[in-house]
Design an enzyme around this catalytic site. Structure first.
Site, mmCIF file in Angstrom:
data_model
loop_
_atom_site.group_PDB
_atom_site.id
_atom_site.type_symbol
_atom_site.label_atom_id
_atom_site.label_comp_id
_atom_site.label_asym_id
_atom_site.label_seq_id
_atom_site.Cartn_x
_atom_site.Cartn_y
_atom_site.Cartn_z
ATOM 1 N N CYS A 130 0.819 -1.230 0.000
ATOM 2 C CA CYS A 130 0.000 0.000 0.000
ATOM 3 C C CYS A 130 0.844 1.268 0.000
ATOM 4 O O CYS A 130 0.322 2.351 -0.274
ATOM 5 C CB CYS A 130 -0.935 0.000 1.206
ATOM 6 S SG CYS A 130 -1.921 -1.486 1.340
ATOM 7 N N HIS A 254 -3.003 7.037 3.016
ATOM 8 C CA HIS A 254 -3.469 5.749 2.509
ATOM 9 C C HIS A 254 -4.877 5.500 3.033
ATOM 10 O O HIS A 254 -5.152 5.663 4.222
ATOM 11 C CB HIS A 254 -2.511 4.648 2.962
ATOM 12 C CG HIS A 254 -3.005 3.269 2.670
ATOM 13 N ND1 HIS A 254 -3.604 2.936 1.470
ATOM 14 C CD2 HIS A 254 -3.014 2.135 3.427
ATOM 15 C CE1 HIS A 254 -3.945 1.659 1.499
ATOM 16 N NE2 HIS A 254 -3.605 1.160 2.670
ATOM 17 N N ASN A 284 -10.116 -0.151 0.681
ATOM 18 C CA ASN A 284 -8.649 -0.109 0.636
ATOM 19 C C ASN A 284 -8.175 -0.719 -0.683
ATOM 20 O O ASN A 284 -8.292 -1.922 -0.879
ATOM 21 C CB ASN A 284 -8.109 -0.883 1.844
ATOM 22 C CG ASN A 284 -6.584 -0.922 1.870
ATOM 23 O OD1 ASN A 284 -5.921 -0.557 0.898
ATOM 24 N ND2 ASN A 284 -6.041 -1.374 2.986
HETATM 25 O O1 UT7 Z 1 -3.397 -1.456 4.115
HETATM 26 C C1 UT7 Z 1 -3.368 -2.052 5.376
HETATM 27 C C2 UT7 Z 1 -4.426 -3.102 5.426
HETATM 28 N N1 UT7 Z 1 -5.066 -3.399 6.661
HETATM 29 C C3 UT7 Z 1 -5.596 -2.527 7.542
HETATM 30 O O2 UT7 Z 1 -5.482 -1.334 7.464
HETATM 31 C C4 UT7 Z 1 -6.382 -3.139 8.666
HETATM 32 C C5 UT7 Z 1 -6.115 -2.498 10.003
HETATM 33 N N2 UT7 Z 1 -7.073 -2.992 11.018
HETATM 34 C C6 UT7 Z 1 -8.357 -2.576 11.021
HETATM 35 O O3 UT7 Z 1 -8.760 -1.756 10.200
HETATM 36 C C7 UT7 Z 1 -9.272 -3.093 12.113
HETATM 37 O O4 UT7 Z 1 -8.533 -3.851 13.033
HETATM 38 C C8 UT7 Z 1 -10.442 -3.963 11.541
HETATM 39 C C9 UT7 Z 1 -11.419 -3.080 10.782
HETATM 40 C C10 UT7 Z 1 -9.901 -5.068 10.659
HETATM 41 C C11 UT7 Z 1 -11.221 -4.603 12.692
HETATM 42 O O5 UT7 Z 1 -11.693 -3.608 13.587
HETATM 43 P P1 UT7 Z 1 -11.547 -3.813 15.156
HETATM 44 O O6 UT7 Z 1 -12.197 -2.654 15.804
HETATM 45 O O7 UT7 Z 1 -10.084 -4.051 15.439
HETATM 46 O O8 UT7 Z 1 -12.431 -5.077 15.410
HETATM 47 P P2 UT7 Z 1 -12.004 -6.465 16.093
HETATM 48 O O9 UT7 Z 1 -11.066 -7.215 15.205
HETATM 49 O O10 UT7 Z 1 -11.572 -6.197 17.504
HETATM 50 O O11 UT7 Z 1 -13.369 -7.235 16.147
HETATM 51 C C12 UT7 Z 1 -14.424 -6.805 17.016
HETATM 52 C C13 UT7 Z 1 -15.562 -7.789 16.864
HETATM 53 C C14 UT7 Z 1 -15.141 -9.245 16.971
HETATM 54 O O12 UT7 Z 1 -16.186 -9.939 17.605
HETATM 55 P P3 UT7 Z 1 -16.094 -10.303 19.169
HETATM 56 O O13 UT7 Z 1 -14.867 -11.153 19.321
HETATM 57 O O14 UT7 Z 1 -15.984 -8.993 19.889
HETATM 58 O O15 UT7 Z 1 -17.373 -11.042 19.428
HETATM 59 C C15 UT7 Z 1 -15.065 -9.707 15.528
HETATM 60 O O16 UT7 Z 1 -15.293 -11.106 15.388
HETATM 61 O O17 UT7 Z 1 -16.135 -7.651 15.552
HETATM 62 C C16 UT7 Z 1 -16.180 -8.921 14.905
HETATM 63 N N3 UT7 Z 1 -16.028 -8.711 13.487
HETATM 64 C C17 UT7 Z 1 -17.056 -8.381 12.684
HETATM 65 N N4 UT7 Z 1 -18.353 -8.204 12.939
HETATM 66 C C18 UT7 Z 1 -19.158 -7.865 11.917
HETATM 67 C C19 UT7 Z 1 -14.894 -8.766 12.744
HETATM 68 N N5 UT7 Z 1 -15.176 -8.473 11.453
HETATM 69 C C20 UT7 Z 1 -16.515 -8.236 11.412
HETATM 70 C C21 UT7 Z 1 -17.388 -7.876 10.379
HETATM 71 N N6 UT7 Z 1 -18.688 -7.700 10.674
HETATM 72 N N7 UT7 Z 1 -16.986 -7.700 9.109
#
Ligand code: UT7
Length: 332
Positions: A130, A254, A284
């Site tokens: 990226c 980005h 993204n």
């Molecule tokens: O170019 C670089 C590429 N990558 C990035 O920039 C990614 C960087 N990271 C992020 O943007 C964030 O970490 C995410 C958007 C991927 C995730 O957000 P988060 O606030 O860190 O959520 P989390 O991983 O802590 O998940 C919270 C909850 C979990 O459920 P529980 O364990 O609390 O019950 C996940 O299983 O949300 C759940 N979850 C979802 N729920 C609905 C994870 N993905 C989803 C989804 N829809 N798509």
């Protein structure tokens, strides 16, 4: 050197004294392309257990375009950028294509694009994920400084092809697209005033894709590192340019996650309103994300002659990159 945090992205005390030459290369044409097929959050909610509300709240994304091919998207964006610059493809001296999703293992997608455009110059793929477009911009400017007259720089990625569409933790984030700029050597005032390129290979495992595989991502770790990397890269590039953050008219970050952008800009002391944003409608798009956002800002008249523009990205590697550019618009 001052360590920003446990992940090791550093602000370089010596940045201001460093010897990077200020480069002369004017951006004279620009264009973008998104593939036709568009997937909204509501479409995704029918494929995996997610919702429009969750995706918007956690990432700021509303839709993305999919089923793109890097060479095809690059050719379309390049043709339009060359037409705008009034440059015949045969007059291009060098093609740089930033991508991490080349259509094939080899040859480089840039070779395919070069042929499609009827060019005969050197063609190189750059893989800094990226951060690729900013790596490419800094590289192109050094070539311009070295005497190369006309460079075509493209950022293009088709992440939809390496996305696991059953994994809700990644598939809601990514999309496809391309952005191209024409850079012509200029004898006038320098345009690239400061830059910083970084890579922390010790963290390569947090965002990874095997040949033939799908994206693996430790989202929380990428998030944490991304905020620090954006801050460090931007701080170093600004110091090298000898300018203050308040002097910057537009930031082009980005487009990964609105919360990452918001957190990094807060640490840098820049209001979110100064950021170019297309994330809501593109997701993204990796190396395409910065040119997509830059072109959107240019097309909306958000950049005036002599404005300072800060481009800053991060990605797999973990790579990060920033460039401070003085906007020197083409004279029509
Ligand atoms: O170019 C670089 C590429 N990558 C990035 O920039 C990614 C960087 N990271 C992020 O943007 C964030 O970490 C995410 C958007 C991927 C995730 O957000 P988060 O606030 O860190 O959520 P989390 O991983 O802590 O998940 C919270 C909850 C979990 O459920 P529980 O364990 O609390 O019950 C996940 O299983 O949300 C759940 N979850 C979802 N729920 C609905 C994870 N993905 C989803 C989804 N829809 N798509």
């Amino acid at each position: 050197m001052v360590t920003l945090g446990p992940v090791g992205y550093t602000v370089d005390d010596k940045a201001q004294e460093s010897e990077h030459p200020m480069a002369h290369g004017r951006i004279t044409g620009w264009a973008t392309h998104l593939p036709e097929r568009r997937l909204t959050n509501h479409d995704l909610a029918e494929m995996v257990d997610t919702s429009d509300e969750w995706i918007r709240e956690r990432s700021g994304i509303g839709a993305r375009h999919v089923d793109g091919r890097v060479s095809e998207m690059s050719v379309i964006a390049s043709r339009d950028a060359l037409a705008m610059a009034k440059v015949d493809p045969t007059d291009v001296d060098l093609l740089l294509l930033a991508t991490c999703t080349s259509d094939q293992q080899f040859p480089a997608s840039s070779s395919v694009v070069q042929h499609e455009l009827g060019m005969s110059c050197g063609a190189i793929d750059i893989n800094a994920a990226c951060s690729g477009f900013v790596y490419g911009l800094v590289t192109a400017m050094q070539f311009a400084e070295g005497g190369v007259e006309t460079i075509l720089l493209v950022g293009s990625d088709a992440l939809s092809g390496i996305t696991d569409w059953t994994d809700r933790s990644t598939c809601v984030l990514f999309g496809d697209g391309a952005g191209a700029v024409v850079i012509q050597r200029s004898a006038d005032t320098p345009t690239l005033l400061g830059w910083d390129l970084m890579s922390d290979g010790s963290a390569a495992g947090v965002l990874w894709c095997e040949h033939g595989g799908k994206i693996f991502m430790n989202g929380k770790e990428v998030f944490r590192r991304a905020v620090l990397a954006l801050e460090a890269a931007a701080t170093n590039a600004l110091a090298q340019a000898g300018v203050d953050i308040d002097d910057v008219a537009l930031v082009v970050p980005h487009q990964a996650n609105i919360r990452i952008i918001d957190a990094a800009l807060k640490r840098l002391g820049i209001p979110l309103e100064k950021a170019a944003m297309v994330l809501e409608r593109t997701g993204n798009t990796s190396a395409a994300s910065i040119p997509l956002a830059l072109v959107d800002a240019l097309d909306h008249g958000r950049v005036m002659p002599n404005d300072l523009v800060l481009l800053v990205g991060f990605g797999a590697g973990m790579s990060s990159a920033a460039a401070v550019v003085r906007w020197d618009p083409p004279t029509s």
